[in-house]
Enzyme design. Structure first.
Site, PDB file in Angstrom:
ATOM      1  N   LEU C 226       0.815  -1.210   0.000  1.00  0.00           N
ATOM      2  CA  LEU C 226       0.000   0.000   0.000  1.00  0.00           C
ATOM      3  C   LEU C 226       0.860   1.277   0.000  1.00  0.00           C
ATOM      4  CD1 LEU C 226      -2.950   1.047   0.213  1.00  0.00           C
ATOM      5  CD2 LEU C 226      -2.612   1.147   2.675  1.00  0.00           C
ATOM      6  N   ASP C 227       0.628   2.161  -0.980  1.00  0.00           N
ATOM      7  CA  ASP C 227       1.286   3.469  -1.064  1.00  0.00           C
ATOM      8  C   ASP C 227       2.806   3.374  -1.219  1.00  0.00           C
ATOM      9  OD1 ASP C 227      -1.229   4.561  -0.718  1.00  0.00           O
ATOM     10  OD2 ASP C 227      -1.001   4.801   1.439  1.00  0.00           O
TER      11      ASP C 227
END
Lengths: 283, 283, 283, 283
Positions: C226-227
């Protein structure tokens, strides 16, 4: 409820005390306050106060009457507004839609605290864009030859709707003196260059010719002299040798709508004070 | 060892192939390459190649001779330089020291790949600043009345030291045509405004009067027309109504030295190509 | 007609020569060329060439076949695309409309060279916004519990329309591995913080708590972590103590849409090359 | 003569009136005033007033005594300072000179209103840089093993010179609790990243690994938790794939010194108020 008090006057000791004393006596609580004096010796004094006062709506007229006495003592230019009384706005546009679209989008999501009364254009093109927002669209064909007649029509429309703020969202016609006089420091224009560079028409072409490495946009109040009014906001974006004129325009559209949006935001929140050909912006 | 090949010419098919073929045959490995064509139809072609070639120092003259044939075929303006051959620089300064100090500091820590041959000033003030760096300082009193005579002295000093790049680090005298002709696109000036706004003297005062919300600086090559030469780099900083002229100057000093430092850096690394009154900067 | 050739491979001498020789032999004229080598010794080589070639459309398959031989010699990752073949795009959105609206507006005025095939949302809210553009809108209710089933539906829709690029325009659901695998480096997300600061949910609340003076946005390709995917573009805006969380969100919306628009623009023009967890962007 | 009054307290109606009334009675003229309330309902109140008062120097003690009564009524944290009383500053530095040089240069040209009492370093390297400024230079060898003993020596030096502000100009040692306690919100550090991204050591290496498109610097007050103190100022600069770690450091040096200079400037002018882990900066 939030109210705003704006003051401009010649500076002298005791102004802040007198104003804050007045607000305190009325039971108002100051939540934001900005003050600026141009010169401690014989300068100009500017102040913007945001205050909270229960029942402001019903008290605002009395407040104004009473404040007039304080104001009188210091020979102030002043106004008291309520944050709940939205400004009544007309947007003027020609054939470029980016600033218009951006303003309408901000208005729709509640970012722009205004009552948009109408969109006026010298072309019919934008009507379909405006229609879904259920804002009246007036097509007033205007050229440099019938400028004054158009202004008469414009003023009629504006007055009927009690408009107090005009936004020129890439409106490519010169505003005649009659309208400027009536809407002094209430007409916001977006100029597509970093003023005072590239005054007048086709600023992106001028920028391209000069080979600048940065382009910009300027939001200013409209005065009689073209592109010479008090600047509210400016911003810029980097460009380089790979940017053709059409690229400058593309990049510029983004700068233009950001700069205009900020200037409009500050105007709507009574954050801009004009003196001479300059602004004090209490951001 | 790193070499640089710069090319400008009229565009036509096959230039990149011819140039890269040439370098490949010499055993050079291209490590960076930038290319720009102003217009696919009859435009101008610009290219900068950084290549690695063992023993470049001893081969560079032969390389130039051989490349001349390729260049000839395409009627190129071109040059081949070695990253190890530092440019020979003279810094001109008047009474403001910030750009000079900044350049000297960058030079001292090894950020500025130049051989600073001298500092020339129309005032004696900066001598003590320059002394610790063991760079010759020449005080050549210059006013608008003895400009040409000074230029003669300047040119004598510059030629003796084989200077190829002149940096006007806030030098407040006009450069006469004789020097400009000899150092075409080799004299870098820092102007303390965002050109073309506020051409000429006292740009911060002009900016204050106009009430701009952003101030800037511009580094450009010097041409005969004041503040009109090809722009190499520009940058800006936000200001507001609280900035008096002295604050604009303070903020401006930081922008000036950053802009000048970048322009000098690019010039020293042969990253700037001039065409007409514009630059192509391969950053 | 303009074509683009993108190359990544291990660096060694002669690549530029071989590629430009090839293009020259095909009668193609190189109009823009960018090249980057991470390290002259054993580094990676990246190149993007824009070339003009009459009749490209009919020749492109043959061109690819012939270039395969050159590519083979240098073990290249490569692609040849035509500027006329627009990428086929799907936009994913949840309940925030600003990025979607901005993309649609750019697409409508011709700024975004894409073929928008569909808008997919986990909510029905945006359908009325999309309708006037005559782009299919698919409401696929998705929560963290039915993520995989939704992905199956999504992939079905995407494949049917031959979509090659997915834009997550503030889509607040995690993309499952199955989709990421299929669209490697083809899913662009806009994260509403300056990564790696404020990873995960509610970044504006995190920024407010930390008291930062600048907020930002990051466009990146989506990877499983994530990210953490390769960053394409980032930008920031100044804020101060007067900005409540809602003000950060307001300011942030403008940064988000600008950053996303630039990243999308570069992706659509084949200006982004990915290596490891980083991007080379030939702007 | 210019004085400054700073106030923090729980908000309630009448504070501005009481304070301005007090100043008016003393014959002081308010020339700048900034005020901020975090929340109209039960928030915190912050105010900074710049006032002009003849003979302030001789009156300041009496002024403080009398204001204590007003302050008491509202349970204020407050201070009254004179613009003529410069803060007494110590600069700590290790082996990187750019922030030190920049501060010394600003101090020398009169841009930095401080009385620099000493430079302290854990290395002897910077002594020759400091010598021409005639500022005492103390070399106190410090490692992570003798941190506490060094702090004793540091505090002795600081106290003898009555130092009230410490600037860590790229000082690469951790400040022990004993010193932090004594100089609460008076130690300014420059961290070479955009916090909270890249906390701790080697932030430019971290930035390079992550492939960010923007690097930054953060000036903050030092607290016990590393890189977690209240942020005073931040700024950023764009970078791209061509920037190696050494280029990030080069670009970063310029951002660092600008950010530190601004934070120091605001601190010296009493423009920074701290609450919890945040700052209110009345720029």
């Amino acid at each position: 409820m939030v109210g705003r008090l704006l003051v401009s006057c010649n500076d002298r000791p005791g102004i802040v005390a007198a104003v804050s004393q007045f607000l305190s006596e009325q039971g108002a609580n100051i939540v934001h306050s900005d003050q600026h004096t141009t010169d401690p010796e014989g300068g100009l004094f500017f102040m913007r106060i945001e205050f909270q006062l229960d029942g402001l709506e019903s008290k605002i007229e009395a407040l104004r009457e009473q404040f007039a006495e304080v104001a009188n003592e210091f020979t102030m230019d002043w106004r008291i507004t309520s944050a709940d009384e939205k400004k009544k706005v007309a947007i003027f546009v020609s054939k470029e839609d980016h600033c218009l679209q951006d303003l309408l989008w901000r208005w729709q999501i509640g970012e722009m605290a205004a009552d948009i009364k109408m969109v006026i254009s010298n072309h019919p093109d934008m009507e379909t864009i405006v229609a879904p927002f259920e804002i009246p669209y007036y097509h007033v064909p205007t050229t440099k030859d019938n400028r004054e007649e158009s202004a008469v029509k414009h003023l009629e429309l504006l007055e009927k709707a009690d408009v107090d703020t005009i936004i020129l969202a890439r409106y490519m016609q010169i505003i005649p003196k009659s309208m400027i006089d009536q809407y002094k420091n209430q007409i916001i224009n977006i100029h597509h260059s970093f003023l005072p560079a590239f005054v007048g028409g086709k600023p992106y072409n001028q920028a391209y010719e000069r080979g600048v490495k940065i382009i910009g946009a300027t939001a200013h109040y409209v005065t009689e002299e073209l592109d010479q009014g008090p600047i509210i906001e400016q911003d810029v974006e980097r460009v380089d040798h790979r940017h053709e004129i059409q690229d400058l325009k593309r990049v510029g559209r983004d700068v233009e709508r950001m700069v205009l949006a900020r200037a409009v935001q500050w105007h709507l929140h009574d954050k801009v004070l004009v003196h001479g050909n300059k602004t004090v912006v209490f951001r």
